[in-house]
Design a protein around this motif. Structure first.
Motif, PDB file in Angstrom:
ATOM      1  N   LEU A  76       2.701   1.596 -11.584  1.00  0.00           N
ATOM      2  CA  LEU A  76       1.578   1.442 -10.652  1.00  0.00           C
ATOM      3  C   LEU A  76       0.620   0.348 -11.135  1.00  0.00           C
ATOM      4  O   LEU A  76       0.223  -0.535 -10.369  1.00  0.00           O
ATOM      5  CB  LEU A  76       0.852   2.770 -10.487  1.00  0.00           C
ATOM      6  CG  LEU A  76      -0.311   2.813  -9.504  1.00  0.00           C
ATOM      7  CD1 LEU A  76       0.140   2.447  -8.097  1.00  0.00           C
ATOM      8  CD2 LEU A  76      -0.957   4.186  -9.504  1.00  0.00           C
ATOM      9  N   GLN A  77       0.259   0.390 -12.402  1.00  0.00           N
ATOM     10  CA  GLN A  77      -0.654  -0.617 -12.956  1.00  0.00           C
ATOM     11  C   GLN A  77      -0.029  -2.010 -12.934  1.00  0.00           C
ATOM     12  O   GLN A  77      -0.713  -3.010 -12.688  1.00  0.00           O
ATOM     13  CB  GLN A  77      -1.062  -0.250 -14.386  1.00  0.00           C
ATOM     14  CG  GLN A  77      -1.894   1.014 -14.492  1.00  0.00           C
ATOM     15  CD  GLN A  77      -3.100   0.994 -13.579  1.00  0.00           C
ATOM     16  OE1 GLN A  77      -3.817   0.010 -13.477  1.00  0.00           O
ATOM     17  NE2 GLN A  77      -3.327   2.100 -12.888  1.00  0.00           N
ATOM     18  N   GLU A 123      -1.005  -7.390  -6.596  1.00  0.00           N
ATOM     19  CA  GLU A 123      -2.221  -7.288  -5.787  1.00  0.00           C
ATOM     20  C   GLU A 123      -3.356  -8.156  -6.300  1.00  0.00           C
ATOM     21  O   GLU A 123      -4.006  -8.826  -5.523  1.00  0.00           O
ATOM     22  CB  GLU A 123      -2.661  -5.829  -5.689  1.00  0.00           C
ATOM     23  CG  GLU A 123      -1.732  -5.032  -4.809  1.00  0.00           C
ATOM     24  CD  GLU A 123      -2.379  -3.803  -4.249  1.00  0.00           C
ATOM     25  OE1 GLU A 123      -3.333  -3.305  -4.847  1.00  0.00           O
ATOM     26  OE2 GLU A 123      -1.918  -3.348  -3.193  1.00  0.00           O
ATOM     27  N   ARG A 142       2.253   1.852  -3.440  1.00  0.00           N
ATOM     28  CA  ARG A 142       1.212   2.429  -4.312  1.00  0.00           C
ATOM     29  C   ARG A 142       0.977   3.902  -3.996  1.00  0.00           C
ATOM     30  O   ARG A 142       0.824   4.717  -4.896  1.00  0.00           O
ATOM     31  CB  ARG A 142      -0.093   1.646  -4.163  1.00  0.00           C
ATOM     32  CG  ARG A 142      -0.118   0.366  -4.969  1.00  0.00           C
ATOM     33  CD  ARG A 142      -1.495  -0.223  -5.044  1.00  0.00           C
ATOM     34  NE  ARG A 142      -2.086  -0.395  -3.737  1.00  0.00           N
ATOM     35  CZ  ARG A 142      -3.306  -0.013  -3.394  1.00  0.00           C
ATOM     36  NH1 ARG A 142      -4.089   0.578  -4.254  1.00  0.00           N
ATOM     37  NH2 ARG A 142      -3.768  -0.224  -2.186  1.00  0.00           N
ATOM     38  N   SER A 182       0.839  -1.209   0.000  1.00  0.00           N
ATOM     39  CA  SER A 182       0.000   0.000   0.000  1.00  0.00           C
ATOM     40  C   SER A 182       0.867   1.249   0.000  1.00  0.00           C
ATOM     41  O   SER A 182       0.559   2.226  -0.686  1.00  0.00           O
ATOM     42  CB  SER A 182      -0.898   0.037   1.234  1.00  0.00           C
ATOM     43  OG  SER A 182      -1.753  -1.061   1.244  1.00  0.00           O
ATOM     44  N   ILE A 205      -0.305  -3.365  -9.408  1.00  0.00           N
ATOM     45  CA  ILE A 205      -1.692  -3.766  -9.134  1.00  0.00           C
ATOM     46  C   ILE A 205      -2.022  -5.074  -9.849  1.00  0.00           C
ATOM     47  O   ILE A 205      -2.636  -5.971  -9.279  1.00  0.00           O
ATOM     48  CB  ILE A 205      -2.669  -2.638  -9.536  1.00  0.00           C
ATOM     49  CG1 ILE A 205      -2.517  -1.450  -8.588  1.00  0.00           C
ATOM     50  CG2 ILE A 205      -4.113  -3.129  -9.549  1.00  0.00           C
ATOM     51  CD1 ILE A 205      -3.220  -0.193  -9.029  1.00  0.00           C
TER      52      ILE A 205
END
Length: 198
Positions: free
Chosen positions: A100-101, A108, A58, A55, A104
């Motif tokens: 970032l993508q 994640e 991110r 987290s 994710i």
């Protein structure tokens, strides 16, 4: 069955002095949010400490992306003169957004909680708890797996898929006792898998 759930909801809430969790039964995001929040409470209540590193990464990337956008917006020179600077900002924006993508998508996925190993445990990896509730479906899937699948102490993942109608009254109140029992059982199954594979 609904009466039994209502009784359990009242008993559960009166014994724990907190407001009952209520979802809008017509909104699958609301249902999933309440279930995911409850799963997090149950897992951390079992002694697992939440690992917030992902987290934080991110948040850091998001902050950098916002900073790049603000710098590009408020750069003192006007358009034809700042063209190269803007191109640089756009490239940086795309690169950091791509990172970032990627995080994710690869790390994640459907994860709602990452944990460290519980204190005093011989296991060197924490848990990744993931959930799915597809749109227009009442089937909620909860998965408990090792946070580091390549580790020697990684155990096989366990999961269940059940209808959310088993855990909510007709008024949308979560029957926490029933849900807690199912999630707790899944964590126990993961622990049994750990003992089997030793």
């Amino acid at each position: 069955m609904q009466e039994k759930k209502a009784d359990m909801a009242t008993t559960n809430t009166s014994s724990s002095n907190k407001n009952p969790k209520k979802a809008n039964l017509l909104d699958h995001h609301s249902i999933k949010h309440i279930l995911d929040e409850s799963v997090t409470e149950i897992v951390t209540g079992r002694g697992y400490i939440e690992d917030v590193r992902m987290s934080n990464i991110r948040l850091l990337l998001g902050t950098i992306i916002i900073f790049i956008a603000l710098v590009a917006q408020f750069y003192p020179k006007k358009f034809p003169e700042n063209r190269n600077f803007l191109i640089g900002c756009i490239v940086l924006y795309i690169v950091f957004n791509g990172f970032l993508q990627l995080i994710i998508y690869t790390k994640e996925k459907n994860a709602i909680l990452f944990t460290y190993p519980p204190p005093g445990s011989f296991n060197s990896t924490g848990l990744v708890v993931s959930s799915k509730l597809p749109r227009f479906s009442d089937m909620y899937t909860l998965t408990v797996a090792s946070a580091d699948p390549k580790s020697v102490s990684a155990k096989p993942p366990v999961e269940f898929t059940k209808s959310v109608t088993q855990w909510f009254t007709k008024d949308g109140i979560l029957v926490e006792g029933l849900f807690w029992k199912d999630v707790d059982g899944l964590i126990n199954d993961y622990g049994r898998e750990s003992k089997k594979s030793k």
